[in-house]
Design an enzyme around this catalytic site. Structure first.
Site, short mmCIF file in Angstrom:
data_model
loop_
_atom_site.label_atom_id
_atom_site.label_comp_id
_atom_site.label_asym_id
_atom_site.label_seq_id
_atom_site.Cartn_x
_atom_site.Cartn_y
_atom_site.Cartn_z
CG ASP A 193 4.83 -1.08 -7.93
OD1 ASP A 193 5.68 -0.98 -8.82
OD2 ASP A 193 5.11 -1.20 -6.72
CG ASP A 195 -6.17 -13.08 -11.32
OD1 ASP A 195 -5.58 -12.24 -12.03
OD2 ASP A 195 -5.86 -14.29 -11.26
CG ASP A 225 -2.50 -6.98 -4.68
OD1 ASP A 225 -1.57 -6.19 -4.98
OD2 ASP A 225 -2.32 -8.19 -4.49
CE LYS A 284 6.92 -3.66 -10.40
NZ LYS A 284 7.22 -3.81 -8.98
N GLY A 343 0.77 -1.24 0.00
CA GLY A 343 0.00 0.00 0.00
C GLY A 343 0.80 1.29 0.00
#
Ligand code: SAM
Length: 209
Positions: free
Chosen positions: A124, A97, A79, A164, A59
């Site tokens: 991320d 998911d 998440d 990312k 977080g």
């Protein structure tokens, strides 16, 4: 014959300067400093935004986002993992998911109300790593392709997506998908990323549709 001296690999220091900085400043993870640097360089987060953060446990991205958007804001976290609750208003956690889009879509719709979209999506996300660079990097590219698809549906036109990705030869597959939906992109590796990590961030600017 003269022998070439072998270059030593950089040692892996778990508790490096960013780990200690995160502890001192109350961030849940060192990755906060990656987003802080992206924010300083690109000014992605603005007050009042509706933001979706994908792959967000534990977080620290959320902590950084919340600092900036403070007013009339909304954050949706997605998440696979449960998280320790952060007691903020207007933060919705979806344990889901990203690959399960059919079941994820109605849950996101229920939070942002159908027709209203996000001003920014950050990710991320990282796969469970196997230690095999080719496998891990392809898994990272695959996850990101799904996030681009998610953003095709949930990000406002002309707004931005941050990803990312572990960069390697399959990166071109992701670039092809990004270029279909965004006007331009930047690839940047913040100083807080470990040198030996293949991770870099892709800022996808100005969603076309
Ligand atoms: C590096 S961590 C994120 C760190 C976070 N940004 C922070 O600042 O605290 C990557 C996250 O991606 C999540 N993840 C991996 N695969 C996923 C998937 N298929 N769907 C949703 N989340 C996933 C993992 O559970 C993990 O929490």
């Amino acid at each position: 014959m003269e022998q070439k001296r072998k270059k030593r690999p950089t040692p892996y220091i778990i508790h490096d300067e960013y780990f200690h900085k995160a502890k001192r400043q109350g961030y849940r993870a060192r990755s906060a400093f990656k987003l802080l640097e992206l924010q300083e360089k690109y000014a992605l987060i603005k007050p009042g935004m509706k933001v979706c953060d994908v792959g967000r446990a534990p977080g620290s991205f959320l902590q950084v986002i919340r600092k900036t958007i403070w007013k009339d804001w909304l954050i949706v976290w997605i998440d696979l993992k449960d998280i320790d609750k952060l007691n903020y208003d207007n933060v919705f956690t979806l344990k889901h998911d990203i690959y399960e889009f059919e079941t994820l879509k109605p849950r996101v719709d229920a939070i942002i109300w159908e027709g209203k979209l996000f001003d920014l999506i950050t990710s991320d996300i990282a796969p469970n790593t196997t230690g095999r660079a080719d496998v891990d990097q392809y898994a990272s590219v695959e996850l990101n392709i799904w996030i681009v698809k998610f953003a095709d549906v949930f990000l406002k036109k002309w707004w931005n997506l941050v990803l990312k990705v572990f960069i390697w030869e399959d990166f071109n597959d992701l670039l092809k998908e990004i270029k279909k939906s965004y006007k331009k992109l930047n690839v940047y590796k913040p100083f807080a990323c470990r040198d030996r990590s293949p991770e870099e961030y892709v800022i996808c600017w100005d969603k076309i549709n």
